[in-house]
Write a protein that holds these residues in place. Sequence first.
Motif, PDB file in Angstrom:
ATOM      1  N   LEU A 118      32.960  30.401  37.266  1.00  0.00           N
ATOM      2  CA  LEU A 118      32.931  31.949  37.618  1.00  0.00           C
ATOM      3  C   LEU A 118      34.021  32.854  37.011  1.00  0.00           C
ATOM      4  N   ALA A 119      35.365  32.245  36.916  1.00  0.00           N
ATOM      5  CA  ALA A 119      36.593  33.159  36.492  1.00  0.00           C
ATOM      6  C   ALA A 119      36.093  33.485  35.152  1.00  0.00           C
ATOM      7  N   ASP A 120      35.161  32.839  34.174  1.00  0.00           N
ATOM      8  CA  ASP A 120      35.068  33.279  32.849  1.00  0.00           C
ATOM      9  C   ASP A 120      34.342  34.659  33.000  1.00  0.00           C
ATOM     10  N   LEU A 123      36.398  41.691  33.595  1.00  0.00           N
ATOM     11  CA  LEU A 123      36.395  42.919  34.523  1.00  0.00           C
ATOM     12  C   LEU A 123      37.781  43.416  34.626  1.00  0.00           C
ATOM     13  N   HIS A 124      37.750  44.714  35.494  1.00  0.00           N
ATOM     14  CA  HIS A 124      39.080  45.321  35.920  1.00  0.00           C
ATOM     15  C   HIS A 124      40.076  44.449  36.339  1.00  0.00           C
ATOM     16  N   TRP A 125      41.185  44.780  36.127  1.00  0.00           N
ATOM     17  CA  TRP A 125      42.242  44.071  36.663  1.00  0.00           C
ATOM     18  C   TRP A 125      42.418  43.693  38.305  1.00  0.00           C
ATOM     19  N   LEU A 126      41.775  44.953  38.906  1.00  0.00           N
ATOM     20  CA  LEU A 126      41.658  44.941  40.475  1.00  0.00           C
ATOM     21  C   LEU A 126      40.695  43.828  40.653  1.00  0.00           C
ATOM     22  N   VAL A 127      39.483  43.682  40.075  1.00  0.00           N
ATOM     23  CA  VAL A 127      38.660  42.780  40.484  1.00  0.00           C
ATOM     24  C   VAL A 127      38.844  41.383  40.160  1.00  0.00           C
ATOM     25  N   GLN A 128      39.877  41.237  39.223  1.00  0.00           N
ATOM     26  CA  GLN A 128      40.202  39.903  38.727  1.00  0.00           C
ATOM     27  C   GLN A 128      41.461  39.386  39.846  1.00  0.00           C
ATOM     28  N   LEU A 129      41.991  40.481  40.637  1.00  0.00           N
ATOM     29  CA  LEU A 129      42.953  39.963  41.445  1.00  0.00           C
ATOM     30  C   LEU A 129      42.485  39.758  42.881  1.00  0.00           C
ATOM     31  N   VAL A 130      41.407  40.256  43.235  1.00  0.00           N
ATOM     32  CA  VAL A 130      40.867  39.883  44.165  1.00  0.00           C
ATOM     33  C   VAL A 130      39.859  38.567  44.318  1.00  0.00           C
ATOM     34  N   GLY A 164      41.893  31.405  44.976  1.00  0.00           N
ATOM     35  CA  GLY A 164      42.961  30.402  45.011  1.00  0.00           C
ATOM     36  C   GLY A 164      42.919  30.076  46.752  1.00  0.00           C
ATOM     37  N   ILE A 165      42.632  30.730  47.752  1.00  0.00           N
ATOM     38  CA  ILE A 165      42.667  30.251  49.216  1.00  0.00           C
ATOM     39  C   ILE A 165      41.588  29.873  49.676  1.00  0.00           C
ATOM     40  N   ALA A 166      40.446  30.151  49.302  1.00  0.00           N
ATOM     41  CA  ALA A 166      39.233  29.901  49.930  1.00  0.00           C
ATOM     42  C   ALA A 166      39.032  28.384  50.264  1.00  0.00           C
ATOM     43  N   TRP A 167      39.660  27.513  49.494  1.00  0.00           N
ATOM     44  CA  TRP A 167      39.346  26.171  49.898  1.00  0.00           C
ATOM     45  C   TRP A 167      40.185  25.688  51.171  1.00  0.00           C
ATOM     46  N   VAL A 168      41.063  26.103  51.609  1.00  0.00           N
ATOM     47  CA  VAL A 168      41.901  25.907  52.696  1.00  0.00           C
ATOM     48  C   VAL A 168      41.066  25.780  53.910  1.00  0.00           C
ATOM     49  N   TRP A 169      40.063  26.622  54.386  1.00  0.00           N
ATOM     50  CA  TRP A 169      39.285  26.690  55.511  1.00  0.00           C
ATOM     51  C   TRP A 169      38.433  25.394  55.557  1.00  0.00           C
TER      52      TRP A 169
END
Length: 64
Positions: free
Chosen positions: A25-27, A32-39, A45-50
């Motif tokens: 999905l990162a590809d 896209l815009h840098w703000l979309v990339q940041l989100v 990066g943290i979704a795997w924690v739950w």
Amino acid sequence: MTRPTFAALAGVGGFIAYVMIAVALADHVLHLHWLVQLVYFTFAGIAWVWPARKLMFWAARGPS
């Protein structure tokens, strides 16, 4: 198979699958815009924690 062994195997397999999906999905996000990339990368990066947390608590509960 004991609960911790199953949890370890499921956790490693699930994490590998998660990384493969996140990278695929990162590809699409890189253009896209840098703000979309940041989100996206913050969430990815943290979704795997739950799920990992739930799996660890399930494994530590003991035999069912």
